[in-house]
Structures are given as C-alpha cells and as structure tokens.
Design a protein around this motif. Structure first.
Motif, PDB file in Angstrom:
ATOM      1  N   ASP A  80       0.797  -1.192   0.044  1.00  0.00           N
ATOM      2  CA  ASP A  80      -0.022   0.065  -0.063  1.00  0.00           C
ATOM      3  C   ASP A  80       0.937   1.349  -0.053  1.00  0.00           C
ATOM      4  O   ASP A  80       0.695   2.177  -0.639  1.00  0.00           O
ATOM      5  CB  ASP A  80      -0.846  -0.164   1.155  1.00  0.00           C
ATOM      6  CG  ASP A  80      -2.206  -0.619   1.049  1.00  0.00           C
ATOM      7  OD1 ASP A  80      -2.672  -0.759  -0.041  1.00  0.00           O
ATOM      8  OD2 ASP A  80      -2.685  -1.275   2.128  1.00  0.00           O
ATOM      9  N   GLN A  81       1.880   1.295   0.958  1.00  0.00           N
ATOM     10  CA  GLN A  81       2.919   2.506   0.997  1.00  0.00           C
ATOM     11  C   GLN A  81       3.559   2.532  -0.168  1.00  0.00           C
ATOM     12  O   GLN A  81       3.715   3.816  -0.795  1.00  0.00           O
ATOM     13  CB  GLN A  81       3.829   2.261   2.123  1.00  0.00           C
ATOM     14  CG  GLN A  81       4.698   3.355   2.460  1.00  0.00           C
ATOM     15  CD  GLN A  81       3.689   4.830   2.715  1.00  0.00           C
ATOM     16  OE1 GLN A  81       2.815   4.663   3.672  1.00  0.00           O
ATOM     17  NE2 GLN A  81       3.956   5.600   2.049  1.00  0.00           N
ATOM     18  N   LYS A  84       1.150   4.203  -2.691  1.00  0.00           N
ATOM     19  CA  LYS A  84       0.938   5.499  -2.437  1.00  0.00           C
ATOM     20  C   LYS A  84       2.295   6.530  -2.699  1.00  0.00           C
ATOM     21  O   LYS A  84       1.969   7.621  -3.348  1.00  0.00           O
ATOM     22  CB  LYS A  84       0.822   5.613  -1.004  1.00  0.00           C
ATOM     23  CG  LYS A  84      -0.551   5.425  -0.718  1.00  0.00           C
ATOM     24  CD  LYS A  84      -1.015   5.507   1.017  1.00  0.00           C
ATOM     25  CE  LYS A  84      -2.159   4.674   1.250  1.00  0.00           C
ATOM     26  NZ  LYS A  84      -2.420   4.904   2.777  1.00  0.00           N
ATOM     27  N   ASN A  85       3.607   5.688  -2.529  1.00  0.00           N
ATOM     28  CA  ASN A  85       4.662   6.577  -2.775  1.00  0.00           C
ATOM     29  C   ASN A  85       4.756   6.802  -4.391  1.00  0.00           C
ATOM     30  O   ASN A  85       5.445   7.760  -4.912  1.00  0.00           O
ATOM     31  CB  ASN A  85       5.858   5.710  -2.512  1.00  0.00           C
ATOM     32  CG  ASN A  85       6.088   5.831  -1.011  1.00  0.00           C
ATOM     33  OD1 ASN A  85       5.241   6.656  -0.361  1.00  0.00           O
ATOM     34  ND2 ASN A  85       6.890   5.002  -0.615  1.00  0.00           N
ATOM     35  N   ASN A  86       4.127   5.826  -5.302  1.00  0.00           N
ATOM     36  CA  ASN A  86       4.012   5.909  -6.528  1.00  0.00           C
ATOM     37  C   ASN A  86       2.795   6.699  -7.267  1.00  0.00           C
ATOM     38  O   ASN A  86       2.631   6.698  -8.265  1.00  0.00           O
ATOM     39  CB  ASN A  86       3.977   4.671  -7.277  1.00  0.00           C
ATOM     40  CG  ASN A  86       5.582   4.044  -6.946  1.00  0.00           C
ATOM     41  OD1 ASN A  86       6.566   4.610  -6.947  1.00  0.00           O
ATOM     42  ND2 ASN A  86       5.381   2.717  -7.001  1.00  0.00           N
ATOM     43  N   LYS A  87       1.973   7.142  -6.042  1.00  0.00           N
ATOM     44  CA  LYS A  87       0.726   7.816  -6.528  1.00  0.00           C
ATOM     45  C   LYS A  87       0.017   7.131  -7.229  1.00  0.00           C
ATOM     46  O   LYS A  87      -0.728   7.543  -8.427  1.00  0.00           O
ATOM     47  CB  LYS A  87       1.206   9.198  -7.447  1.00  0.00           C
ATOM     48  CG  LYS A  87       2.087  10.224  -6.545  1.00  0.00           C
ATOM     49  CD  LYS A  87       1.975  11.473  -7.303  1.00  0.00           C
ATOM     50  CE  LYS A  87       3.026  12.703  -6.734  1.00  0.00           C
ATOM     51  NZ  LYS A  87       3.369  12.563  -5.174  1.00  0.00           N
ATOM     52  N   ARG A  88      -0.321   5.906  -6.701  1.00  0.00           N
ATOM     53  CA  ARG A  88      -1.061   4.998  -7.253  1.00  0.00           C
ATOM     54  C   ARG A  88      -2.017   4.156  -6.103  1.00  0.00           C
ATOM     55  O   ARG A  88      -1.750   4.491  -4.956  1.00  0.00           O
ATOM     56  CB  ARG A  88      -0.617   3.741  -8.003  1.00  0.00           C
ATOM     57  CG  ARG A  88       0.087   4.343  -9.102  1.00  0.00           C
ATOM     58  CD  ARG A  88       0.940   3.436  -9.950  1.00  0.00           C
ATOM     59  NE  ARG A  88       1.539   4.125 -11.140  1.00  0.00           N
ATOM     60  CZ  ARG A  88       1.735   3.510 -12.272  1.00  0.00           C
ATOM     61  NH1 ARG A  88       1.492   2.247 -12.412  1.00  0.00           N
ATOM     62  NH2 ARG A  88       2.503   4.068 -13.205  1.00  0.00           N
ATOM     63  N   THR A  89      -2.794   3.214  -6.521  1.00  0.00           N
ATOM     64  CA  THR A  89      -3.416   2.502  -5.455  1.00  0.00           C
ATOM     65  C   THR A  89      -2.857   1.002  -5.659  1.00  0.00           C
ATOM     66  O   THR A  89      -2.783   0.575  -6.897  1.00  0.00           O
ATOM     67  CB  THR A  89      -4.857   2.680  -5.373  1.00  0.00           C
ATOM     68  OG1 THR A  89      -5.349   2.112  -6.948  1.00  0.00           O
ATOM     69  CG2 THR A  89      -5.500   3.905  -5.299  1.00  0.00           C
TER      70      THR A  89
END
Length: 129
Positions: A80-81, A84-89
C-alpha cells in the motif's frame, strides 16, 4: 592476486554492495513463508508421549501461523505504501491474493486445532478402557 585484479575487485565490490542494497526492498517482497501443518495422529492408538508431541506440534504451528499472518498484513501495508509513494493504489488482485493466503492459513490453523482436540478426546476415551 595481481595488482590489476585487486583494483578491479575494489571497484566491483562497492558497486555490488550498492546494487544489493537498492534491490533489497524488491527481494523483501513475498518473504512470508506459510508454515507446514503437522500431521495429527490417531488418539485411539497414540501413546501419551506421542499425544504430548502432537500438542507441541500444534502449538508451534499455530504460533508460526500467527507470525505468518502478521507478515502478510505487513506485506499488504508495505505494498500500500509503495503504491502511495508512486501515486497509485494497490492493485486489488494483489491485495486479494495476499488476503486469500492469510484466510487459507487461518482455516489450516483451525483445522489443526480441531484435529488435535479430536485426537486428545479419543486418547482420553481409549486410556480409560
């Protein structure tokens, strides 16, 4: 070792170490190893030492399963993290696959607990005869 080989080695080793450190997070994924369920015995024919060993095996499996399930939850959180770091889900199929592994292990844990209880009850009945 010649001077030339030493110089080459000194140049390669730091680069190799850096590569390993950068690749470590990729290798960390999928590190959760499901424990192997013990084979339960027939309580009607078991001896007390065998039953005691079966209890130890069941407890060890349950503890290892708990650790495995925590590892899976940690893996989901890490994925998940990263998403998020890659601006994705996180891809829902990845989440579901990990959750399914945890669910399957929980069923195994429950099965082993029940099988041990059946074996212990059968031993108790057979021992009273």
């Amino acid at each position: 070792m010649s001077l030339r080989n030493t110089q080459i080695t000194r140049g390669i080793l730091p680069s190799l170490a850096a590569l390993i450190m950068l690749a470590a997070p990729a290798f960390a994924k999928g590190q959760c190893s499901a424990p192997i369920a013990p084979v339960m015995l027939d309580g009607k024919t078991a001896t007390l030492p065998q039953l005691n060993q079966a209890a130890k095996n069941a407890v060890a499996f349950i503890k290892a399963s708990d650790n495995y399930q925590v590892c899976i939850l940690d893996e989901i959180a890490a994925q998940d993290q990263q998403a998020k770091n890659n601006k994705r889900t996180l891809d829902p199929t990845i989440r579901k696959a990990l959750e399914d592994k945890g669910d399957a292990n929980q069923k195994e844990k429950e099965r082993i607990g029940k099988e041990y209880n059946v074996a212990a009850a059968a031993y108790k009945v057979a021992d009273q005869k």
